[in-house]
Design a protein around this motif. Structure first.
Motif, PDB file in Angstrom:
ATOM      1  N   ALA A 171     -12.045  -3.009  -4.461  1.00 36.69           N
ATOM      2  CA  ALA A 171     -12.292  -1.599  -4.144  1.00 36.69           C
ATOM      3  C   ALA A 171     -13.583  -1.063  -4.769  1.00 36.69           C
ATOM      4  O   ALA A 171     -14.368  -0.386  -4.095  1.00 36.69           O
ATOM      5  N   LEU A 172     -13.798  -1.344  -6.036  1.00 39.10           N
ATOM      6  CA  LEU A 172     -14.944  -0.775  -6.736  1.00 39.10           C
ATOM      7  C   LEU A 172     -16.282  -1.139  -6.088  1.00 39.10           C
ATOM      8  O   LEU A 172     -17.136  -0.259  -5.914  1.00 39.10           O
ATOM      9  N   PRO A 227      -3.814   3.316  -2.845  1.00 37.04           N
ATOM     10  CA  PRO A 227      -4.358   3.147  -1.495  1.00 37.04           C
ATOM     11  C   PRO A 227      -4.825   1.723  -1.246  1.00 37.04           C
ATOM     12  O   PRO A 227      -5.358   1.067  -2.138  1.00 37.04           O
ATOM     13  N   GLY A 228      -4.637   1.258  -0.010  1.00 40.26           N
ATOM     14  CA  GLY A 228      -5.138  -0.047   0.375  1.00 40.26           C
ATOM     15  C   GLY A 228      -6.575   0.047   0.841  1.00 40.26           C
ATOM     16  O   GLY A 228      -7.161   1.137   0.931  1.00 40.26           O
ATOM     17  N   LEU A 229      -7.160  -1.084   1.159  1.00 37.82           N
ATOM     18  CA  LEU A 229      -8.571  -1.138   1.534  1.00 37.82           C
ATOM     19  C   LEU A 229      -8.858  -0.309   2.781  1.00 37.82           C
ATOM     20  O   LEU A 229      -9.890   0.371   2.857  1.00 37.82           O
ATOM     21  N   PRO A 289      -2.942  -2.557  -4.584  1.00 41.87           N
ATOM     22  CA  PRO A 289      -1.771  -3.142  -3.906  1.00 41.87           C
ATOM     23  C   PRO A 289      -2.106  -4.474  -3.253  1.00 41.87           C
ATOM     24  O   PRO A 289      -3.029  -4.567  -2.446  1.00 41.87           O
ATOM     25  N   ASP A 290      -1.355  -5.502  -3.583  1.00 37.85           N
ATOM     26  CA  ASP A 290      -1.640  -6.846  -3.057  1.00 37.85           C
ATOM     27  C   ASP A 290      -0.506  -7.772  -3.476  1.00 37.85           C
ATOM     28  O   ASP A 290       0.439  -7.349  -4.163  1.00 37.85           O
ATOM     29  N   GLU A 343       0.846  -1.199   0.000  1.00 39.67           N
ATOM     30  CA  GLU A 343       0.000   0.000   0.000  1.00 39.67           C
ATOM     31  C   GLU A 343       0.879   1.246   0.000  1.00 39.67           C
ATOM     32  O   GLU A 343       1.913   1.280   0.659  1.00 39.67           O
ATOM     33  N   GLY A 344       0.449   2.236  -0.746  1.00 39.16           N
ATOM     34  CA  GLY A 344       1.167   3.506  -0.757  1.00 39.16           C
ATOM     35  C   GLY A 344       2.244   3.636  -1.812  1.00 39.16           C
ATOM     36  O   GLY A 344       2.886   4.684  -1.915  1.00 39.16           O
ATOM     37  N   TRP A 345       2.429   2.591  -2.628  1.00 41.91           N
ATOM     38  CA  TRP A 345       3.433   2.690  -3.685  1.00 41.91           C
ATOM     39  C   TRP A 345       2.874   3.462  -4.879  1.00 41.91           C
ATOM     40  O   TRP A 345       1.707   3.312  -5.250  1.00 41.91           O
TER      41      TRP A 345
END
Length: 374
Positions: A224-225, A323-325, A197-198, A147-149
């Motif tokens: 996410a969607l 962004p992550g969940l 991100p995962d 997350e955040g990359w």
């Protein structure tokens, strides 16, 4: 007339007949089975040797440590596959492979060996290797995007891992596939923020920027969607704005317990028309990363950029990271707060303030503490 010689002759003929019958019985009951048994034993011994692994694995050995990567192009015959495997030291005999492949074909005429890139170990028996190629268990590669990359960090990572050049990934990420993913916001210059991100698995012979990007977009579509579509009424933000704000929250929040509060501060500032003043947006616009030893300067904070939220109102033109969940959820359900400011300590936590005066005092306090620690 003397009949004794005739009787003796008959006896000799009878003995010869009995001896002949005994020889045949001996042959059929003893010698023939023994011969067949000998050849069967020899055949089994040969097959056991053929099928045994070329290398014997140690008790705690990892098969991956001895794995060999081998590519089987489309249209390769089973006989040629056997020769290639023998040459690579993965099987003992191409002849044995040919016999086994014929047996597999008799068992399943519809089946066949699958083309692709395989990671095979010489510690596997020949039949085990055949099963992998028959089933098409091609080599799987794993990659993890935290997350955040940003796209730039992802590109550097893929190049370092030997997947493909960074420039190829960035070029592919600049081609927004609206036809395959019509839910993507219009007018995007690139896919920043929408590559989820995962940790992923991908077939070794399909490692290219387009395949990786499609896999990450599908994960966003799956994870996410639906969150946004389900709870869209909870926010006034569009899909693009939601992901953009979540990306800023992702970069600012270090402590999980502060995530919704940080999202609440940004939401309040947007609602009241106050510039976000988020350091990560300045860093993204300038292509730099501040550190404890080298924080952002006043000059950098005042440098014009579409992403500088100190001098530009509202959100930046695109997300600044993936962004992550947790950050997506926090942005959709921000904490209701009276705080308008926060100042980062160097342990990852923040000091939250309601007024500009309180915020200035917090900055002075953190600076003073930092000078003492030096």
């Amino acid at each position: 007339m003397n009949r004794e010689p005739q009787i003796k002759g008959n006896e000799r003929n009878g003995q010869r007949k009995r001896t002949g019958r005994f020889s045949k019985v001996f042959f059929y009951l003893l010698l023939l089975p023994a011969t067949w048994g000998f050849f069967a034993w020899q055949g089994w011994a040969w097959w056991s040797w053929v099928n045994s692994p070329p290398k014997i694995a140690g008790k705690n050995a990892d098969p991956q440590e001895t794995a060999v990567s081998i590519e089987i192009p489309p249209g390769t015959s089973s006989k040629q596959i056997g020769k290639d495997l023998e040459a690579a030291g993965l099987i003992r005999s191409a002849t044995g492979w040919d016999l086994w492949s014929r047996w597999l074909s008799l068992q399943n005429a519809e089946g066949g060996f699958k083309a692709g890139t395989y990671e095979l170990s010489p510690t596997l028996p020949m039949t085990g290797i055949a099963e992998k190629i028959w089933k098409g268990e091609v080599m799987q590669l794993s990659f993890t995007i935290p997350e955040g990359w940003s796209l730039q960090l992802m590109a550097s990572y893929f190049e370092t891992q030997g997947f493909f050049p960074a420039k190829d990934f960035l070029a592919a990420a600049s081609q927004v596939p609206y036809s395959s993913y019509p839910w993507l916001p219009s007018g995007l210059p690139h896919l920043e923020g929408f590559l989820y991100p995962d940790t992923y698995q991908i077939e070794g012979d399909r490692v290219n920027p387009d395949a990786v990007i499609k896999q990450m977009l599908r994960r966003f579509e799956q994870v996410a969607l639906p969150l946004y579509q389900k709870d869209q009424k909870q926010t006034k933000l569009s899909l693009k704005e939601w992901v953009t704000l979540a990306s800023i929250v992702e970069k600012e929040a270090v402590i999980a317990s502060e995530r919704k509060l940080i999202a609440g501060v940004f939401t309040k500032r947007l609602r009241e028309g106050i510039n976000l003043g988020a350091d990560p947006t300045v860093e993204y616009g300038l292509g730099i990363r501040q550190t404890r030893e080298k924080p952002l300067t006043f000059k950098q904070v005042q440098t014009p950029s579409p992403y500088n939220t100190y001098i530009n109102p509202g959100l930046p033109p695109t997300p600044i990271a993936a962004p992550g969940l947790a950050s997506l959820e926090a942005t959709l359900y921000p904490e209701n707060t009276d705080f308008l400011y926060f100042m980062a300590r160097y342990d990852g936590t923040h000091i939250f303030s309601k007024t500009a005066a309180e915020h200035e005092a917090a900055i002075a306090s953190v600076d003073k503490q930092e000078r003492k620690s030096q």
